[in-house]
Design a protein around this motif. Structure first.
Motif, PDB file in Angstrom:
ATOM      1  N   THR A 371      12.115 -19.802  39.650  1.00  0.00           N
ATOM      2  CA  THR A 371      13.275 -19.279  39.353  1.00  0.00           C
ATOM      3  C   THR A 371      13.399 -17.971  39.999  1.00  0.00           C
ATOM      4  O   THR A 371      12.437 -17.199  40.375  1.00  0.00           O
ATOM      5  CB  THR A 371      13.306 -19.101  37.889  1.00  0.00           C
ATOM      6  OG1 THR A 371      12.333 -18.121  37.520  1.00  0.00           O
ATOM      7  CG2 THR A 371      13.182 -20.368  36.965  1.00  0.00           C
ATOM      8  N   TYR A 372      14.741 -17.484  40.217  1.00  0.00           N
ATOM      9  CA  TYR A 372      14.911 -16.071  40.871  1.00  0.00           C
ATOM     10  C   TYR A 372      14.599 -15.429  39.638  1.00  0.00           C
ATOM     11  O   TYR A 372      14.257 -14.012  40.117  1.00  0.00           O
ATOM     12  CB  TYR A 372      16.381 -16.121  41.210  1.00  0.00           C
ATOM     13  CG  TYR A 372      16.873 -17.262  42.454  1.00  0.00           C
ATOM     14  CD1 TYR A 372      16.203 -16.814  43.449  1.00  0.00           C
ATOM     15  CD2 TYR A 372      17.589 -18.124  41.966  1.00  0.00           C
ATOM     16  CE1 TYR A 372      16.676 -17.899  44.688  1.00  0.00           C
ATOM     17  CE2 TYR A 372      17.966 -19.126  42.931  1.00  0.00           C
ATOM     18  CZ  TYR A 372      17.466 -18.846  44.393  1.00  0.00           C
ATOM     19  OH  TYR A 372      17.936 -19.680  45.286  1.00  0.00           O
ATOM     20  N   ASP A 373      14.793 -15.288  38.514  1.00  0.00           N
ATOM     21  CA  ASP A 373      14.878 -14.408  37.340  1.00  0.00           C
ATOM     22  C   ASP A 373      13.490 -13.698  37.409  1.00  0.00           C
ATOM     23  O   ASP A 373      13.396 -12.621  37.159  1.00  0.00           O
ATOM     24  CB  ASP A 373      15.027 -15.013  36.201  1.00  0.00           C
ATOM     25  CG  ASP A 373      16.787 -15.654  36.001  1.00  0.00           C
ATOM     26  OD1 ASP A 373      17.100 -15.325  36.895  1.00  0.00           O
ATOM     27  OD2 ASP A 373      16.864 -16.450  35.080  1.00  0.00           O
ATOM     28  N   SER A 374      12.339 -14.649  37.502  1.00  0.00           N
ATOM     29  CA  SER A 374      10.941 -14.053  37.164  1.00  0.00           C
ATOM     30  C   SER A 374      10.315 -14.096  38.318  1.00  0.00           C
ATOM     31  O   SER A 374       9.061 -13.492  38.655  1.00  0.00           O
ATOM     32  CB  SER A 374      10.246 -15.085  36.308  1.00  0.00           C
ATOM     33  OG  SER A 374      10.427 -16.146  36.438  1.00  0.00           O
ATOM     34  N   ASP A 375      10.593 -14.965  39.452  1.00  0.00           N
ATOM     35  CA  ASP A 375       9.566 -15.046  40.662  1.00  0.00           C
ATOM     36  C   ASP A 375      10.098 -14.365  41.843  1.00  0.00           C
ATOM     37  O   ASP A 375       9.336 -14.351  42.751  1.00  0.00           O
ATOM     38  CB  ASP A 375       9.767 -16.554  41.168  1.00  0.00           C
ATOM     39  CG  ASP A 375       8.957 -17.282  39.984  1.00  0.00           C
ATOM     40  OD1 ASP A 375       7.991 -16.883  39.314  1.00  0.00           O
ATOM     41  OD2 ASP A 375       9.566 -18.387  39.482  1.00  0.00           O
ATOM     42  N   VAL A 376      11.321 -13.905  42.084  1.00  0.00           N
ATOM     43  CA  VAL A 376      11.788 -13.420  43.460  1.00  0.00           C
ATOM     44  C   VAL A 376      11.729 -11.922  43.457  1.00  0.00           C
ATOM     45  O   VAL A 376      10.966 -11.258  44.040  1.00  0.00           O
ATOM     46  CB  VAL A 376      12.979 -13.975  43.690  1.00  0.00           C
ATOM     47  CG1 VAL A 376      13.776 -13.447  45.178  1.00  0.00           C
ATOM     48  CG2 VAL A 376      13.112 -15.452  43.957  1.00  0.00           C
ATOM     49  N   ILE A 377      12.838 -11.279  42.849  1.00  0.00           N
ATOM     50  CA  ILE A 377      12.825  -9.739  42.808  1.00  0.00           C
ATOM     51  C   ILE A 377      12.031  -9.290  41.641  1.00  0.00           C
ATOM     52  O   ILE A 377      12.136  -9.557  40.540  1.00  0.00           O
ATOM     53  CB  ILE A 377      14.340  -9.200  42.480  1.00  0.00           C
ATOM     54  CG1 ILE A 377      15.170  -9.729  43.847  1.00  0.00           C
ATOM     55  CG2 ILE A 377      14.418  -7.763  42.620  1.00  0.00           C
ATOM     56  CD1 ILE A 377      14.881  -9.230  45.270  1.00  0.00           C
ATOM     57  N   ARG A 378      11.002  -8.590  41.781  1.00  0.00           N
ATOM     58  CA  ARG A 378       9.964  -8.072  41.070  1.00  0.00           C
ATOM     59  C   ARG A 378       9.901  -6.506  41.196  1.00  0.00           C
ATOM     60  O   ARG A 378      10.083  -5.979  42.435  1.00  0.00           O
ATOM     61  CB  ARG A 378       8.593  -8.528  41.421  1.00  0.00           C
ATOM     62  CG  ARG A 378       8.510 -10.074  41.391  1.00  0.00           C
ATOM     63  CD  ARG A 378       8.267 -10.921  40.206  1.00  0.00           C
ATOM     64  NE  ARG A 378       6.830 -10.572  39.501  1.00  0.00           N
ATOM     65  CZ  ARG A 378       6.066 -11.330  39.899  1.00  0.00           C
ATOM     66  NH1 ARG A 378       6.060 -12.354  40.016  1.00  0.00           N
ATOM     67  NH2 ARG A 378       4.920 -11.106  39.195  1.00  0.00           N
ATOM     68  N   LYS A 421       2.662   0.231  36.568  1.00  0.00           N
ATOM     69  CA  LYS A 421       2.557  -1.472  36.163  1.00  0.00           C
ATOM     70  C   LYS A 421       3.876  -1.658  36.602  1.00  0.00           C
ATOM     71  O   LYS A 421       4.963  -1.127  37.021  1.00  0.00           O
ATOM     72  CB  LYS A 421       2.693  -1.631  34.755  1.00  0.00           C
ATOM     73  CG  LYS A 421       3.773  -1.112  33.776  1.00  0.00           C
ATOM     74  CD  LYS A 421       3.712  -1.718  32.528  1.00  0.00           C
ATOM     75  CE  LYS A 421       5.037  -1.331  31.555  1.00  0.00           C
ATOM     76  NZ  LYS A 421       5.046  -2.103  30.408  1.00  0.00           N
ATOM     77  N   GLU A 422       4.252  -3.056  36.967  1.00  0.00           N
ATOM     78  CA  GLU A 422       5.461  -3.907  37.139  1.00  0.00           C
ATOM     79  C   GLU A 422       6.206  -3.852  35.692  1.00  0.00           C
ATOM     80  O   GLU A 422       5.698  -4.088  34.602  1.00  0.00           O
ATOM     81  CB  GLU A 422       5.151  -5.200  37.591  1.00  0.00           C
ATOM     82  CG  GLU A 422       6.229  -6.180  37.794  1.00  0.00           C
ATOM     83  CD  GLU A 422       6.031  -7.640  38.266  1.00  0.00           C
ATOM     84  OE1 GLU A 422       7.011  -8.378  38.418  1.00  0.00           O
ATOM     85  OE2 GLU A 422       4.909  -7.868  38.163  1.00  0.00           O
ATOM     86  N   LEU A 423       7.482  -3.859  35.991  1.00  0.00           N
ATOM     87  CA  LEU A 423       8.414  -3.781  34.919  1.00  0.00           C
ATOM     88  C   LEU A 423       9.271  -5.196  34.906  1.00  0.00           C
ATOM     89  O   LEU A 423       9.674  -5.609  35.846  1.00  0.00           O
ATOM     90  CB  LEU A 423       9.552  -2.481  35.051  1.00  0.00           C
ATOM     91  CG  LEU A 423       8.931  -1.331  35.263  1.00  0.00           C
ATOM     92  CD1 LEU A 423       9.972  -0.394  35.576  1.00  0.00           C
ATOM     93  CD2 LEU A 423       8.045  -0.850  33.954  1.00  0.00           C
ATOM     94  N   SER A 424       9.172  -5.706  33.512  1.00  0.00           N
ATOM     95  CA  SER A 424       9.991  -6.980  33.564  1.00  0.00           C
ATOM     96  C   SER A 424      11.622  -6.642  33.471  1.00  0.00           C
ATOM     97  O   SER A 424      11.857  -5.456  33.400  1.00  0.00           O
ATOM     98  CB  SER A 424       9.702  -7.240  32.017  1.00  0.00           C
ATOM     99  OG  SER A 424      10.044  -6.585  30.762  1.00  0.00           O
ATOM    100  N   ALA A 425      12.346  -7.565  33.426  1.00  0.00           N
ATOM    101  CA  ALA A 425      13.894  -7.425  33.546  1.00  0.00           C
ATOM    102  C   ALA A 425      14.304  -6.742  32.189  1.00  0.00           C
ATOM    103  O   ALA A 425      15.202  -5.828  32.405  1.00  0.00           O
ATOM    104  CB  ALA A 425      14.528  -8.732  33.626  1.00  0.00           C
ATOM    105  N   ASP A 426      13.418  -7.013  31.216  1.00  0.00           N
ATOM    106  CA  ASP A 426      14.052  -6.479  30.080  1.00  0.00           C
ATOM    107  C   ASP A 426      13.676  -4.854  30.052  1.00  0.00           C
ATOM    108  O   ASP A 426      14.399  -3.885  29.367  1.00  0.00           O
ATOM    109  CB  ASP A 426      13.548  -7.105  28.662  1.00  0.00           C
ATOM    110  CG  ASP A 426      14.089  -8.515  28.399  1.00  0.00           C
ATOM    111  OD1 ASP A 426      15.185  -8.806  29.197  1.00  0.00           O
ATOM    112  OD2 ASP A 426      13.458  -9.275  27.720  1.00  0.00           O
TER     113      ASP A 426
END
Length: 552
Positions: A371-378, A421-426
């Motif tokens: 998915t684009y939502d969780s796999d592409v733009i990080r 750390k990496e940030l989630s979309a939320d």
């Protein structure tokens, strides 16, 4: 001791020039695929699969679409033998699928193998013996003629037992350690085997050229394969198969160049599991073809499921950077990459091109179940303004104005940098809203009334330190009038430089979002957002937040 002088090339170039493969641009059709996960892959596991686990893996291979599956070395262990018998006796082999079993060119092992496959609708009996110079000299201590005779005797016995049994069998021969064998001698042995089998168009034999150990650059292997393809007896009735391992890390390249050189078939494993550095990775090979617009004849559309099942059954871990299936292979953390991907995705929306050409993404991640939502733009501290804006647009429908993106990008980068750390979309949304939505540490606008005179008169009620105050101003429009009132009250510039709005949801009850940017006397920008069913109220809320930012 790290001394390069103790090594020299252990491979042999063909006696004649064989480089026609150089003129071919790409692999233009799928080969015959044979999965060897259940034999070669299984024997390389620290803990080989149980019968039930092998059955589950076998069913997954059927789902992917393999028509040839090497199920084991039935004379090697009781589990291997039992698995073979289970598939046959429980009628678990579809009519269009052929099982393959492996046997050394030794009479008692060959006979045990035929017992294992008795009753199968069809099967490939794969016999092998090692032909390399090193094995002839060091392991077997036999001459070329003696080694060739082992292959001939094995081929004869296969043919005799098949006639006795009356089953539907296809034969395969491998000169094991082909890459360490003189090509002209490997050809001599293979031709002797072919002459014994006398293959026909209705029952072709398979000559398998294994890269038992990688010893050379891929172009050398391609030349060896081409030499064999050009000089094998009865070539029209011989399927040339490749079985590359990955000791030099070029198993995929060996396979691709070998196919260009004339091979018809590939033996490999899902995700490249196999002894030492592994077998050739069929998923990478197949997806490489797919990315060139070639149908790989395998269904790899649910890569997450394949990965999860593989890891569960083998207790192996797929690397995060594994081509096409690793968790991070479609991820972009770099700001410039994110910006290019974002613009490429918008280009697709605007132009609906027939071909996939998005920068940095060789294939559409959705094709393999990502998915684009969780796999592409990080998003992390390396991310840029374009990536942050893309995450908010993709996940929440917020189209961030270009002028606002840099300020937002720095805010997100700062949080990620401090938190390491990496940030989630939320989490990105939380930063966005905390910074720009209802940001009112200095004042709040509780009420606004408008009157149309010479322009627009605005009466704005604000709250400061728990007290209310009415301020008034005139402007060209409602928002201009409110900004003039605030500028007058705080004796600070409140010049509106950015104003954009759009609906967040479709329908009569849709919320609207407004983005407002203002500048002070030094041309420094401040931003705010407002979300409300009433676009005027949303705009005022956005201006309120931007002015509070200026007052910080």
């Amino acid at each position: 001791m790290f001394d390069f002088r103790q090594y020299k090339r252990g491979y042999f170039m063909p006696p004649t020039q064989c480089n026609d493969w150089v003129t071919k641009e790409y692999v233009d059709k799928a080969p015959i695929w044979c999965s060897v996960d259940l034999r070669d892959g299984n024997q390389a596991l620290i803990e080989p699969m149980s019968l039930d686990e092998k059955l589950e893996f076998y069913k997954m291979l059927l789902d992917v679409g393999f028509k040839e599956i090497e199920i084991g070395f039935p004379a090697a262990s009781e589990t291997e033998y039992e698995f073979c018998r289970t598939l046959i006796e429980k009628d678990l082999i579809p009519d269009d699928v052929t099982i393959q079993v492996l046997t050394q060119a030794r009479p008692h092992i060959i006979k045990k193998t035929f017992e294992a496959v008795k009753g199968a609708k069809k099967a490939i009996i794969h016999v092998y013996n090692s032909t390399s110079l090193a094995q002839r000299e060091q392991v077997f201590k036999k001459s070329k003629e003696e080694i060739k005779q082992i292959a001939i005797d094995g081929a004869k016995l296969l043919k005799e037992l098949a006639l006795e049994d009356g089953g539907n069998y296809q034969f395969e021969y491998s000169p094991e350690s082909f890459t360490g064998t003189e090509p002209e001698y490997a050809l001599e042995v293979c031709n002797a085997v072919i002459d014994q089998w006398e293959p026909t168009s209705d029952n072709k034999c398979i000559i398998n050229l294994p890269v038992t150990v990688e010893m050379s650059l891929p172009h050398v292997y391609a030349s060896q394969v081409e030499y064999m393809c050009k000089n094998l007896h009865n070539r029209d009735n011989v399927i040339v198969s490749l079985h590359p391992h990955n000791d030099r890390g070029t198993g995929v390249a060996d396979s691709e160049l070998g196919l260009l050189a004339g091979a018809d078939r590939i033996e490999g494993t899902l995700f490249g599991n196999g002894e030492r550095t592994g077998n050739v990775d069929i998923i990478t090979l197949a997806m490489n073809m797919y990315s060139h617009g070639v149908d790989p004849k395998l269904d790899l559309s649910d890569m997450p499921r394949l990965s999860k099942t593989f890891e569960k059954l083998t207790q192996m871990t797929i690397d995060d950077r594994h081509p096409y299936c690793g968790k991070l292979v479609f991820a972009a953390f770099s700001g410039s990459h994110q910006d290019a991907i974002s613009k490429g995705m918008h280009y697709r929306i605007d132009n609906n091109p027939e071909l996939w050409t998005v920068p940095y993404l060789p294939i559409n991640p959705e094709d393999v179940g990502r998915t684009y939502d969780s796999d592409v733009i990080r998003i992390n501290s390396q991310s840029g303004k374009g990536g942050v804006a893309y995450v908010l647009e993709r996940n929440y429908g917020m189209i961030i104005p270009k002028a606002m993106r840099e300020d937002l990008g720095y805010a997100v980068k700062d949080v990620s940098d401090v938190a390491h750390k990496e940030l989630s979309a939320d989490e990105v949304l939380e930063i966005f809203e905390k910074r720009y939505k209802k940001y009112t540490p200095h004042f709040k606008i509780s009420e606004v009334h408008f009157k149309q005179t010479n322009g627009i008169d605005a009466e704005v009620t604000i709250e400061i330190d728990g007290k209310t105050e009415l301020i008034k101003a005139n402007g060209n429009g409602r928002l201009d009038a409110v900004s003039n009132a605030l500028a007058s009250k705080f004796n600070m510039a409140c010049n509106i430089t950015v104003y954009e709005e759009h609906a967040l949801r479709r329908g009569s009850s849709a919320s609207a979002i407004a983005y407002v940017g203002i500048e002070d006397d030094n041309n420094k920008g401040f931003f705010g957002i407002g979300i409300d069913h009433d676009i005027i109220r949303a705009s005022i809320d956005a201006l309120e937040s931007a002015m509070n930012r200026e007052l910080d």
